[in-house]
Design a protein around this motif. Structure first.
Motif, PDB file in Angstrom:
ATOM      1  N   SER A 102       0.639  -1.242   0.105  1.00 51.10           N
ATOM      2  CA  SER A 102      -0.034   0.021   0.047  1.00 51.10           C
ATOM      3  C   SER A 102       0.714   1.305   0.017  1.00 51.10           C
ATOM      4  O   SER A 102       0.397   2.364  -0.556  1.00 51.10           O
ATOM      5  CB  SER A 102      -0.916   0.075   1.204  1.00 51.10           C
ATOM      6  OG  SER A 102      -1.764  -1.002   1.374  1.00 51.10           O
ATOM      7  N   TYR A 103       2.010   1.349   0.471  1.00 50.85           N
ATOM      8  CA  TYR A 103       3.049   2.451   0.823  1.00 50.85           C
ATOM      9  C   TYR A 103       4.213   2.136  -0.438  1.00 50.85           C
ATOM     10  O   TYR A 103       4.947   3.103  -0.350  1.00 50.85           O
ATOM     11  CB  TYR A 103       3.370   2.611   2.200  1.00 50.85           C
ATOM     12  CG  TYR A 103       2.023   2.211   3.097  1.00 50.85           C
ATOM     13  CD1 TYR A 103       1.433   3.259   3.258  1.00 50.85           C
ATOM     14  CD2 TYR A 103       2.019   1.025   3.351  1.00 50.85           C
ATOM     15  CE1 TYR A 103       0.281   3.001   4.001  1.00 50.85           C
ATOM     16  CE2 TYR A 103       0.971   0.608   4.383  1.00 50.85           C
ATOM     17  CZ  TYR A 103      -0.074   1.557   4.299  1.00 50.85           C
ATOM     18  OH  TYR A 103      -1.206   1.609   5.521  1.00 50.85           O
ATOM     19  N   ALA A 104       4.337   1.061  -0.827  1.00 47.87           N
ATOM     20  CA  ALA A 104       5.420   0.927  -1.586  1.00 47.87           C
ATOM     21  C   ALA A 104       5.646   2.059  -2.906  1.00 47.87           C
ATOM     22  O   ALA A 104       6.941   2.401  -3.146  1.00 47.87           O
ATOM     23  CB  ALA A 104       5.504  -0.584  -2.576  1.00 47.87           C
ATOM     24  N   PRO A 105       4.674   2.377  -3.459  1.00 47.28           N
ATOM     25  CA  PRO A 105       4.666   3.438  -4.782  1.00 47.28           C
ATOM     26  C   PRO A 105       5.539   4.544  -4.301  1.00 47.28           C
ATOM     27  O   PRO A 105       6.278   5.340  -5.004  1.00 47.28           O
ATOM     28  CB  PRO A 105       3.429   3.687  -5.112  1.00 47.28           C
ATOM     29  CG  PRO A 105       2.580   2.564  -4.718  1.00 47.28           C
ATOM     30  CD  PRO A 105       3.188   1.898  -3.562  1.00 47.28           C
ATOM     31  N   HIS A 106       5.335   5.219  -2.800  1.00 44.73           N
ATOM     32  CA  HIS A 106       5.906   6.327  -2.442  1.00 44.73           C
ATOM     33  C   HIS A 106       7.538   6.189  -1.850  1.00 44.73           C
ATOM     34  O   HIS A 106       8.059   7.191  -1.811  1.00 44.73           O
ATOM     35  CB  HIS A 106       5.119   6.822  -1.501  1.00 44.73           C
ATOM     36  CG  HIS A 106       3.506   7.079  -1.745  1.00 44.73           C
ATOM     37  ND1 HIS A 106       3.137   7.961  -2.630  1.00 44.73           N
ATOM     38  CD2 HIS A 106       2.383   6.493  -1.245  1.00 44.73           C
ATOM     39  CE1 HIS A 106       1.824   7.851  -2.957  1.00 44.73           C
ATOM     40  NE2 HIS A 106       1.397   6.935  -1.987  1.00 44.73           N
TER      41      HIS A 106
END
Length: 350
Positions: A102-106
């Motif tokens: 959920s937070y990987a793209p950032h």
């Protein structure tokens, strides 16, 4: 009555985004120029029906909150504040649940996302005195192959101490996905020494719980309250020494039960189940860990000895080291041995 915030305990059911302080959510939204839904700003606990429409509303609000977590600093803040809040409530052990995808793209991928959480968990443990370990959770809403990837990643950081991965979970709407298709991921996790801690038995009843037990081999069940509907199944859970992470406020907010008194806590306890109370998503449900113990006292009539037993069960069901378990259990004994505060004097007192 003794102060429940000073009762040593373990917190085994808390989601990463859902642990966020409302003030932190507002601050992050302002920093990143994000407009929040009014329901996240109202200060009123979420209340939906236990239907797919109700879950959709919950998930939409959760996703809106998660969208405000955009940087490494944001992620570290959430872990640190969760540890601070747990420490203030007497929690000596927090096993916080996160899906790093959920937070990987950032932050450059799932590995950096998980390592940020683990690194801050170690730092927050040292700063607060509350041990923070991590559960990596897959989502029923995504392909089971992704769960295998997460299980392999989680195993790389397996351990029992602060800043280590202690378990592998499966979350989101129980009505979605086929449980048996996630079994391979749980076998990977188990071979790597991780506890199986899937959600089950909140939105769906005993039939689904039997599938979860057979396919995923849980050490703990996230929720599991609806095992109370089937005495035979509940007996099986008790015999298998599977702990139940019961979250009363969550059950009410998601419409599983109309009011806190309806949560079958005493039925589970009377059957001999290990019950560890949890707050689940206090950002949306409006109450943290101590409030769940207050519900047990107020709505279910548990006295201080029974509440101490609940705290002991939470500690024993944790993945903490033997030394940490012994320390927390000793603290619970001290809490119970101390005399309760004196009752207020009545009008006719001298």
């Amino acid at each position: 009555m003794r102060d429940l915030a000073t009762l040593p305990k373990a917190h085994l059911h808390l989601h990463f985004t859902g642990s966020m302080r409302p003030t932190t959510l507002v601050d992050l939204a302002q920093r990143h120029g994000i407009r929040l839904p009014a329901a996240l700003l109202s200060g009123t606990p979420l209340q939906v029906a236990a239907t797919e429409r109700g879950w959709f509303r919950f998930q939409r609000l959760y996703d809106a909150a998660r969208a405000c977590v955009r940087t490494e600093a944001d992620m570290r803040r959430i872990v640190r504040e969760a540890a601070e809040d747990d420490a203030a409530e007497g929690s000596g052990r927090l096993e916080i649940q996160v899906d790093p995808t959920s937070y990987a793209p950032h932050v450059g991928g799932i590995t950096p996302a998980l390592e940020i959480v683990l690194d801050e968990a170690r730092a927050a443990s040292a700063a607060t005195g509350t041990e923070v370990a991590v559960i990596v959770a897959a989502s029923r809403m995504r392909h089971p192959l992704e769960a295998r990837t997460l299980a392999r990643l989680a195993v790389r950081y397996a351990g029992t101490g602060p800043g280590e991965v202690v378990g592998f979970g499966l979350s989101n709407d129980e009505r979605r996905g086929r449980t048996d298709e996630f079994a391979h991921a749980f076998r990977i996790a188990a071979r790597g020494g991780l506890a199986s801690v899937p959600h089950g038995g909140e939105l769906l009843g005993p039939d689904h719980l039997e599938v979860v037990l057979a396919e995923l081999g849980p050490r703990r069940l996230g929720h599991g309250v609806r095992a109370a509907e089937d005495p035979r199944l509940l007996e099986t859970i008790v015999r298998a020494d599977v702990a139940l992470e019961v979250c009363p406020s969550s059950n009410v907010s998601l419409g599983v039960y109309e009011k806190a008194a309806d949560v079958p806590l005493t039925t589970l306890l009377d059957a001999g189940a290990q019950v560890a109370l949890g707050a689940d998503d206090p950002l949306l449900f409006g109450s943290r860990l101590t409030a769940q113990y207050e519900v047990a006292r107020r709505e279910h009539g548990l006295d201080d000895a029974a509440l101490a037993d609940l705290a002991r069960a939470s500690v024993r069901a944790s993945r903490a080291s033997d030394a940490t378990v012994a320390r927390l259990l000793a603290g619970i004994d001290e809490w119970l041995a101390a005399p309760p505060p004196s009752a207020p004097a009545g009008d006719d007192a001298p």
